[in-house]
Every structure is written in structure tokens, then in C-alpha cells.
Design an enzyme around this catalytic site. Structure first.
Site, PDB file in Angstrom:
ATOM      1  N   CYS A  20       9.563  68.270  12.447  1.00 56.14           N
ATOM      2  CA  CYS A  20       8.617  67.382  11.768  1.00 56.14           C
ATOM      3  C   CYS A  20       8.944  67.351  10.285  1.00 56.14           C
ATOM      4  O   CYS A  20       9.188  68.406   9.687  1.00 56.14           O
ATOM      5  CB  CYS A  20       7.195  67.879  11.980  1.00 56.14           C
ATOM      6  N   LEU A  21       8.939  66.157   9.711  1.00 55.38           N
ATOM      7  CA  LEU A  21       9.227  66.030   8.281  1.00 55.38           C
ATOM      8  C   LEU A  21       8.166  66.754   7.443  1.00 55.38           C
ATOM      9  O   LEU A  21       8.435  67.110   6.300  1.00 55.38           O
ATOM     10  CB  LEU A  21       9.290  64.550   7.886  1.00 55.38           C
TER      11      LEU A  21
ATOM     12  N   HIS B 183       4.278  62.471  19.420  1.00 54.81           N
ATOM     13  CA  HIS B 183       4.265  63.274  18.181  1.00 54.81           C
ATOM     14  C   HIS B 183       3.569  62.499  17.055  1.00 54.81           C
ATOM     15  O   HIS B 183       2.726  63.038  16.335  1.00 54.81           O
ATOM     16  CB  HIS B 183       5.728  63.615  17.826  1.00 54.81           C
ATOM     17  N   GLU B 184       3.902  61.202  16.921  1.00 58.06           N
ATOM     18  CA  GLU B 184       3.313  60.391  15.834  1.00 58.06           C
ATOM     19  C   GLU B 184       1.832  60.110  16.104  1.00 58.06           C
ATOM     20  O   GLU B 184       1.021  60.097  15.173  1.00 58.06           O
ATOM     21  CB  GLU B 184       4.072  59.069  15.666  1.00 58.06           C
TER      22      GLU B 184
ATOM     23  N   HIS C 264      -0.178  62.936  14.963  1.00 55.66           N
ATOM     24  CA  HIS C 264      -0.401  62.917  13.509  1.00 55.66           C
ATOM     25  C   HIS C 264      -1.627  62.069  13.169  1.00 55.66           C
ATOM     26  O   HIS C 264      -2.441  62.446  12.331  1.00 55.66           O
ATOM     27  CB  HIS C 264       0.819  62.344  12.781  1.00 55.66           C
TER      28      HIS C 264
ATOM     29  N   GLN D 261       1.117  61.248   7.289  1.00 55.42           N
ATOM     30  CA  GLN D 261       2.066  62.095   6.556  1.00 55.42           C
ATOM     31  C   GLN D 261       2.286  61.638   5.114  1.00 55.42           C
ATOM     32  O   GLN D 261       2.781  62.400   4.295  1.00 55.42           O
ATOM     33  CB  GLN D 261       3.422  62.120   7.287  1.00 55.42           C
TER      34      GLN D 261
ATOM     35  N   GLY E 177      10.779  59.232  13.081  1.00 55.82           N
ATOM     36  CA  GLY E 177       9.457  58.619  13.078  1.00 55.82           C
ATOM     37  C   GLY E 177       8.677  59.074  11.862  1.00 55.82           C
ATOM     38  O   GLY E 177       9.063  60.043  11.189  1.00 55.82           O
TER      39      GLY E 177
HETATM   40  O1  GNR Z   1      12.414  63.298  12.581  1.00 56.64           O
HETATM   41  C1  GNR Z   1      11.754  63.764  13.498  1.00 56.64           C
HETATM   42  N1  GNR Z   1      12.390  64.265  14.584  1.00 56.64           N
HETATM   43  C2  GNR Z   1      11.748  64.631  15.747  1.00 56.64           C
HETATM   44  C3  GNR Z   1      12.487  65.356  16.680  1.00 56.64           C
HETATM   45  C4  GNR Z   1      11.906  65.720  17.856  1.00 56.64           C
HETATM   46  C5  GNR Z   1      10.596  65.390  18.132  1.00 56.64           C
HETATM   47  C6  GNR Z   1       9.841  64.691  17.215  1.00 56.64           C
HETATM   48  C7  GNR Z   1      10.409  64.300  16.020  1.00 56.64           C
HETATM   49  S1  GNR Z   1       9.488  63.379  14.878  1.00 56.64           S
HETATM   50  C8  GNR Z   1      10.284  63.820  13.387  1.00 56.64           C
HETATM   51  C9  GNR Z   1       9.765  62.977  12.236  1.00 56.64           C
HETATM   52  C10 GNR Z   1       8.303  63.287  12.015  1.00 56.64           C
HETATM   53  O2  GNR Z   1       7.900  64.293  11.507  1.00 56.64           O
HETATM   54  N2  GNR Z   1       7.452  62.414  12.437  1.00 56.64           N
HETATM   55  O3  GNR Z   1       6.144  62.644  12.319  1.00 56.64           O
HETATM   56 NI    NI Z   2       5.903  64.796  12.343  1.00 56.52          NI
END
Ligand code: GNR
Ligand code: NI
Length: 168
Positions: A92-93, A134-135, A138, A51, A46
Site C-alpha cells: 500500500c502506498l 483494497h481500494e 480505503h 489516501q 491503485g
Molecule cells: O500499488 C499498490 N499495489 C498493490 C499490490 C497488491 C495489492 C494491492 C495493491 S494497491 C497498491 C496501491 C495502493 O496503496 N492503493 O491503495
Molecule cells: Ni492502499
């Protein structure tokens, strides 16, 4: 399409609250295309516009194994959340190489616009439900490390700043 630079924690811009998209127009189509390319390039499941330093409510997600099922969520809102919670490791990236457990609703119902600006609504569970939450965090300026203890967060911050210095 173009690959976009992904902000790294503790960049203060990650704490910006995103505004709703006013119109799903050519500019948003370009952004969505660039975000999808950036997400696939980084092997993420995601990516939120926050980001890539765009502070509008746009998310792309692909939790499929084949990486051939892109979802685009514009102006997302949770219309239902399960009482049942789940605890799974997240990454998270914007916080590379850090993984830790975060509590999330096990199931969510999300309503948003799709990339054509049409309303869509779906129920999610498992990784998709976690990723949606999670997104959406953000977009509210929240990074998953904020669920961890102050001690862990301080350690992560130090590690990220050290890595940024080494990379520079
Ligand atoms: O790539 C991603 N993997 C992930 C793994 C477990 C829970 C959430 C994520 S999101 C993350 C990509 C990201 O940072 N999205 O904001
Ligand atoms: Ni993230």
C-alpha cells in the site's frame, strides 16, 4: 494536474469513511487527474481518494503492465463476489515497504460511475479484483494491515512512526 500528498499509516485520517460523490463535475475531474498523476508517479496500481485526504468515493486503478489503461471508479459498489477466496501479498502506498498476505474474493463484479459520470459495470479477477477490494476498503477507512495480527500491526505502526521521525 498536480501530484498530491499521500497519507501514511498510522495517520488517523486514513480511517475516515468517504461520502458518495454528488456530481461528477469539474472539481471531480480535477481530483481524478491529480489522483492518476499521483498514482503513476508513485508506481502504484491503485489509489483511493481517502489516501490523498479527500473523503469522497473516488478510486483510480491501472493494473496494466504498460501503465496505459487507467480506470476511474466513482461511487463503486460490489454487486457480486465469488465464494472462492484468494490469498496474495499486498502492499500500500500509505504503508510503504510492507507486504503481507490478505484474503480477498477471487472474483468481483463492480458497478460504478466512470469519469464522465456514466454507469459502468465490469467483472474482475486476479490483481484487478484484489486492487478493487483494497481500494474500496480505503473508502471505508480500512487499511490492509488491519487484516493482520495485532502483533504484526503494532510492529508496522512502530516502524512507520520511526520512519516518519527520520524523514521529518
Ligand atoms: O500499488 C499498490 N499495489 C498493490 C499490490 C497488491 C495489492 C494491492 C495493491 S494497491 C497498491 C496501491 C495502493 O496503496 N492503493 O491503495
Ligand atoms: Ni492502499
Amino acid at each position: 494536474m498536480a501530484k498530491l500528498n499521500i497519507l501514511r499509516y498510522p495517520d488517523p485520517r486514513l480511517h475516515t469513511v468517504a461520502k458518495p460523490v454528488q456530481a461528477v463535475d469539474a472539481r471531480i475531474h480535477q481530483l481524478v487527474g491529480d489522483m492518476l498523476e499521483s498514482m503513476y508517479d508513485a508506481d502504484g496500481v491503485g489509489l483511493a481518494a481517502t489516501q490523498v485526504d479527500v473523503h469522497e468515493r473516488v478510486i483510480v486503478i491501472d493494473t496494466s503492465d504498460a501503465r496505459d489503461d487507467p480506470r476511474v471508479l466513482i461511487n463503486p459498489e460490489l454487486v457480486a463476489t465469488s465464494e472462492e477466496m484468494t490469498l496474495a501479498d499486498e502492499g500500500c502506498l500509505s504503508v510503504p515497504l510492507i507486504y503481507d498476505k490478505v484474503p480477498r474474493h477471487a472474483k468481483v463484479t463492480v458497478r460504478s460511475l466512470d469519469r464522465e459520470g456514466k454507469q459502468q459495470e465490469f467483472e474482475a479477477e486476479g490483481l484487478l479484483a484484489i486492487c478493487v477490494q483494497h481500494e474500496m476498503d480505503h473508502l471505508m477507512g480500512k487499511v490492509f494491515v488491519e487484516y493482520l495480527s495485532q502483533l504484526k500491526r503494532d510492529r508496522i505502526k512502530t516502524k512507520m512512526l520511526k520512519k516518519a521521525r527520520e524523514d521529518a
